[in-house]
Design a protein around this motif. Structure first.
Motif, PDB file in Angstrom:
ATOM      1  N   CYS A   1       1.772   3.399  -3.208  1.00  0.00           N
ATOM      2  CA  CYS A   1       0.836   4.322  -3.858  1.00  0.00           C
ATOM      3  C   CYS A   1       0.175   5.327  -2.920  1.00  0.00           C
ATOM      4  O   CYS A   1      -0.492   6.238  -3.394  1.00  0.00           O
ATOM      5  CB  CYS A   1      -0.258   3.526  -4.560  1.00  0.00           C
ATOM      6  SG  CYS A   1       0.338   2.534  -5.925  1.00  0.00           S
ATOM      7  N   HIS A   2       0.283   5.099  -1.619  1.00  0.00           N
ATOM      8  CA  HIS A   2      -0.476   5.952  -0.698  1.00  0.00           C
ATOM      9  C   HIS A   2       0.380   6.562   0.402  1.00  0.00           C
ATOM     10  O   HIS A   2       1.300   5.910   0.904  1.00  0.00           O
ATOM     11  CB  HIS A   2      -1.567   5.125   0.009  1.00  0.00           C
ATOM     12  CG  HIS A   2      -2.682   4.675  -0.880  1.00  0.00           C
ATOM     13  ND1 HIS A   2      -3.683   5.508  -1.316  1.00  0.00           N
ATOM     14  CD2 HIS A   2      -2.967   3.448  -1.399  1.00  0.00           C
ATOM     15  CE1 HIS A   2      -4.553   4.824  -2.060  1.00  0.00           C
ATOM     16  NE2 HIS A   2      -4.129   3.570  -2.140  1.00  0.00           N
TER      17      HIS A   2
ATOM     18  N   TYR B   1     -16.497   1.304   4.105  1.00  0.00           N
ATOM     19  CA  TYR B   1     -15.996   1.945   2.883  1.00  0.00           C
ATOM     20  C   TYR B   1     -14.528   1.554   2.638  1.00  0.00           C
ATOM     21  O   TYR B   1     -14.128   1.295   1.503  1.00  0.00           O
ATOM     22  CB  TYR B   1     -16.131   3.472   2.975  1.00  0.00           C
ATOM     23  CG  TYR B   1     -15.453   4.160   1.813  1.00  0.00           C
ATOM     24  CD1 TYR B   1     -16.006   4.111   0.531  1.00  0.00           C
ATOM     25  CD2 TYR B   1     -14.236   4.823   1.989  1.00  0.00           C
ATOM     26  CE1 TYR B   1     -15.373   4.709  -0.551  1.00  0.00           C
ATOM     27  CE2 TYR B   1     -13.598   5.424   0.911  1.00  0.00           C
ATOM     28  CZ  TYR B   1     -14.158   5.365  -0.350  1.00  0.00           C
ATOM     29  OH  TYR B   1     -13.525   5.935  -1.416  1.00  0.00           O
TER      30      TYR B   1
ATOM     31  N   MET C   1      -5.465   0.945  -8.690  1.00  0.00           N
ATOM     32  CA  MET C   1      -5.346   0.178  -7.452  1.00  0.00           C
ATOM     33  C   MET C   1      -5.568  -1.303  -7.776  1.00  0.00           C
ATOM     34  O   MET C   1      -6.517  -1.661  -8.475  1.00  0.00           O
ATOM     35  CB  MET C   1      -6.400   0.660  -6.446  1.00  0.00           C
ATOM     36  CG  MET C   1      -6.462  -0.219  -5.235  1.00  0.00           C
ATOM     37  SD  MET C   1      -6.617   0.667  -3.719  1.00  0.00           S
ATOM     38  CE  MET C   1      -6.961  -0.710  -2.628  1.00  0.00           C
TER      39      MET C   1
ATOM     40  N   VAL D   1     -12.117   7.482  -6.621  1.00  0.00           N
ATOM     41  CA  VAL D   1     -11.999   8.818  -6.043  1.00  0.00           C
ATOM     42  C   VAL D   1     -11.733   9.833  -7.160  1.00  0.00           C
ATOM     43  O   VAL D   1     -10.805   9.647  -7.951  1.00  0.00           O
ATOM     44  CB  VAL D   1     -10.864   8.852  -4.990  1.00  0.00           C
ATOM     45  CG1 VAL D   1     -10.740  10.240  -4.368  1.00  0.00           C
ATOM     46  CG2 VAL D   1     -11.119   7.810  -3.914  1.00  0.00           C
TER      47      VAL D   1
ATOM     48  N   ARG E   1     -16.584  10.729   1.123  1.00  0.00           N
ATOM     49  CA  ARG E   1     -16.917   9.776   0.049  1.00  0.00           C
ATOM     50  C   ARG E   1     -18.353   9.290   0.180  1.00  0.00           C
ATOM     51  O   ARG E   1     -19.082   9.204  -0.803  1.00  0.00           O
ATOM     52  CB  ARG E   1     -15.993   8.542   0.099  1.00  0.00           C
ATOM     53  CG  ARG E   1     -14.512   8.820   0.124  1.00  0.00           C
ATOM     54  CD  ARG E   1     -13.996   9.557  -1.083  1.00  0.00           C
ATOM     55  NE  ARG E   1     -12.555   9.726  -0.969  1.00  0.00           N
ATOM     56  CZ  ARG E   1     -11.927  10.889  -1.079  1.00  0.00           C
ATOM     57  NH1 ARG E   1     -12.599  12.001  -1.331  1.00  0.00           N
ATOM     58  NH2 ARG E   1     -10.619  10.954  -0.952  1.00  0.00           N
TER      59      ARG E   1
ATOM     60  N   CYS F   1       0.830  -1.220   0.000  1.00  0.00           N
ATOM     61  CA  CYS F   1       0.000   0.000   0.000  1.00  0.00           C
ATOM     62  C   CYS F   1       0.868   1.276   0.000  1.00  0.00           C
ATOM     63  O   CYS F   1       0.504   2.247  -0.675  1.00  0.00           O
ATOM     64  CB  CYS F   1      -0.940   0.042   1.209  1.00  0.00           C
ATOM     65  SG  CYS F   1      -1.714  -1.521   1.634  1.00  0.00           S
TER      66      CYS F   1
HETATM   67  C1  HEC Z   1      -0.743   0.619  -7.551  1.00  0.00           C
HETATM   68  C2  HEC Z   1      -1.173   1.686  -6.682  1.00  0.00           C
HETATM   69  C3  HEC Z   1      -2.015   1.343  -5.479  1.00  0.00           C
HETATM   70  C4  HEC Z   1      -1.757   0.408  -4.502  1.00  0.00           C
HETATM   71  C5  HEC Z   1      -0.602  -0.540  -4.400  1.00  0.00           C
HETATM   72  C6  HEC Z   1      -2.823   0.551  -3.525  1.00  0.00           C
HETATM   73  N1  HEC Z   1      -3.693   1.514  -3.916  1.00  0.00           N
HETATM   74 FE1  HEC Z   1      -5.305   2.172  -2.899  1.00  0.00          FE
HETATM   75  N2  HEC Z   1      -5.788   3.430  -4.401  1.00  0.00           N
HETATM   76  C7  HEC Z   1      -5.010   3.663  -5.529  1.00  0.00           C
HETATM   77  C8  HEC Z   1      -5.654   4.671  -6.368  1.00  0.00           C
HETATM   78  C9  HEC Z   1      -5.128   5.191  -7.686  1.00  0.00           C
HETATM   79  C10 HEC Z   1      -6.829   5.032  -5.694  1.00  0.00           C
HETATM   80  C11 HEC Z   1      -7.850   6.080  -6.147  1.00  0.00           C
HETATM   81  C12 HEC Z   1      -8.729   5.577  -7.256  1.00  0.00           C
HETATM   82  C13 HEC Z   1      -9.733   4.601  -6.735  1.00  0.00           C
HETATM   83  O1  HEC Z   1     -10.558   4.986  -5.901  1.00  0.00           O
HETATM   84  O2  HEC Z   1      -9.665   3.434  -7.156  1.00  0.00           O
HETATM   85  C14 HEC Z   1      -6.883   4.231  -4.461  1.00  0.00           C
HETATM   86  C15 HEC Z   1      -7.897   4.321  -3.500  1.00  0.00           C
HETATM   87  C16 HEC Z   1      -7.850   3.748  -2.260  1.00  0.00           C
HETATM   88  C17 HEC Z   1      -8.810   3.961  -1.207  1.00  0.00           C
HETATM   89  C18 HEC Z   1      -9.957   4.965  -1.223  1.00  0.00           C
HETATM   90  C19 HEC Z   1      -9.377   6.251  -0.679  1.00  0.00           C
HETATM   91  C20 HEC Z   1     -10.300   7.406  -0.591  1.00  0.00           C
HETATM   92  O3  HEC Z   1      -9.785   8.499  -0.336  1.00  0.00           O
HETATM   93  O4  HEC Z   1     -11.502   7.246  -0.765  1.00  0.00           O
HETATM   94  C21 HEC Z   1      -8.418   3.213  -0.138  1.00  0.00           C
HETATM   95  C22 HEC Z   1      -9.090   3.117   1.223  1.00  0.00           C
HETATM   96  C23 HEC Z   1      -7.236   2.503  -0.540  1.00  0.00           C
HETATM   97  N3  HEC Z   1      -6.913   2.830  -1.835  1.00  0.00           N
HETATM   98  C24 HEC Z   1      -6.548   1.627   0.281  1.00  0.00           C
HETATM   99  C25 HEC Z   1      -5.450   0.897  -0.131  1.00  0.00           C
HETATM  100  C26 HEC Z   1      -4.825  -0.096   0.695  1.00  0.00           C
HETATM  101  C27 HEC Z   1      -5.222  -0.441   2.116  1.00  0.00           C
HETATM  102  C28 HEC Z   1      -3.813  -0.653  -0.058  1.00  0.00           C
HETATM  103  C29 HEC Z   1      -2.933  -1.820   0.302  1.00  0.00           C
HETATM  104  C30 HEC Z   1      -3.653  -2.998   0.747  1.00  0.00           C
HETATM  105  C31 HEC Z   1      -3.803   0.029  -1.342  1.00  0.00           C
HETATM  106  N4  HEC Z   1      -4.814   0.970  -1.347  1.00  0.00           N
HETATM  107  C32 HEC Z   1      -2.913  -0.203  -2.358  1.00  0.00           C
HETATM  108  C33 HEC Z   1      -3.829   3.039  -5.834  1.00  0.00           C
HETATM  109  C34 HEC Z   1      -3.234   2.030  -5.101  1.00  0.00           C
END
Ligand code: HEC
Length: 179
Positions: A86-87, A128, A149, A141, A112, A83
């Motif tokens: 990307c975050h 969520y 993601m 988002v 959201r 995670c």
């Molecule tokens: C390859 C990049 C990538 C990885 C790795 C990734 N994410 Fe994301 N994530 C994103 C992107 C881009 C978005 C925004 C677009 C969407 O909502 O899909 C997102 C959206 C989210 C959201 C919604 C956030 C919001 O503000 O509403 C959550 C919660 C989240 N990710 C949790 C996680 C968690 C926990 C992990 C690991 C288990 C993870 N992500 C791994 C790219 C990633």
């Protein structure tokens, strides 16, 4: 000039070493070759399952990610599955990824759910977060790329690990600007 017989016998024994010595040399040679061979095919020691935060997001595939039971400390739960690549995640060292939104769901989660375009099934921030992880397409988002993601987290995170993630993220307000 006469050849000293003792000298000649010594030199002849040097020229033909006793058979045991030859056998020892051969065995040592084989052992050495075997050792070199095993070193050659030995896989490089793995640096552990932690995904490098420098890895490009596109290089993150399901095969690279280990199963997470949820018994790990929370930092490990996040870093093992990537995670932080990307975050931004408050309190998680190295979690400064810029591909997705900062995970300050304590602030953004309610936004959201209140978003008129939200079509997901979650009614609490906790739900969520779980939904966002197991079904990222349920709500993309605004301002962030869709289909970025990974969609396979449901197969890598145990129910306990997912609970821990949701429990942690729903309380993060962070001091990073929410987007
Ligand atoms: C390859 C990049 C990538 C990885 C790795 C990734 N994410 Fe994301 N994530 C994103 C992107 C881009 C978005 C925004 C677009 C969407 O909502 O899909 C997102 C959206 C989210 C959201 C919604 C956030 C919001 O503000 O509403 C959550 C919660 C989240 N990710 C949790 C996680 C968690 C926990 C992990 C690991 C288990 C993870 N992500 C791994 C790219 C990633």
């Amino acid at each position: 000039m006469q050849v000293d017989p003792s000298e000649s016998s010594a030199s002849s024994s040097r020229a033909t070493p006793p058979p045991e010595r030859a056998a020892i040399m051969i065995v040592m040679g084989i052992v050495l070759l075997y050792a070199l061979w095993t070193l050659r095919i030995e896989p490089a020691p793995s640096a552990g399952p932690v995904v490098s935060v420098n890895a490009g997001p596109t290089s993150l595939t399901a095969e690279m990610i280990p199963l997470v039971s949820g018994d790990e400390p929370i930092v490990e739960v996040f870093t093992k599955v990537g995670c932080p690549v990307c975050h931004v995640i408050p309190g998680i060292p190295g979690a400064n990824g810029q591909v997705g939104p900062p995970l300050t769901l304590g602030v953004t989660g309610v936004q959201r759910l209140a978003d008129p375009t939200y079509r997901g099934r979650a009614s609490t921030v906790h739900e969520y977060v779980v939904e966002s992880v197991v079904d990222p397409a349920a709500f993309v988002v605004p301002g962030y790329p869709e289909r970025t993601m990974p969609v396979w987290y449901g197969a890598k995170l145990s129910a306990l690990a997912l609970e821990k993630i949701a429990e942690y993220l729903e309380h993060q307000t962070g001091n990073v600007p929410a987007k």
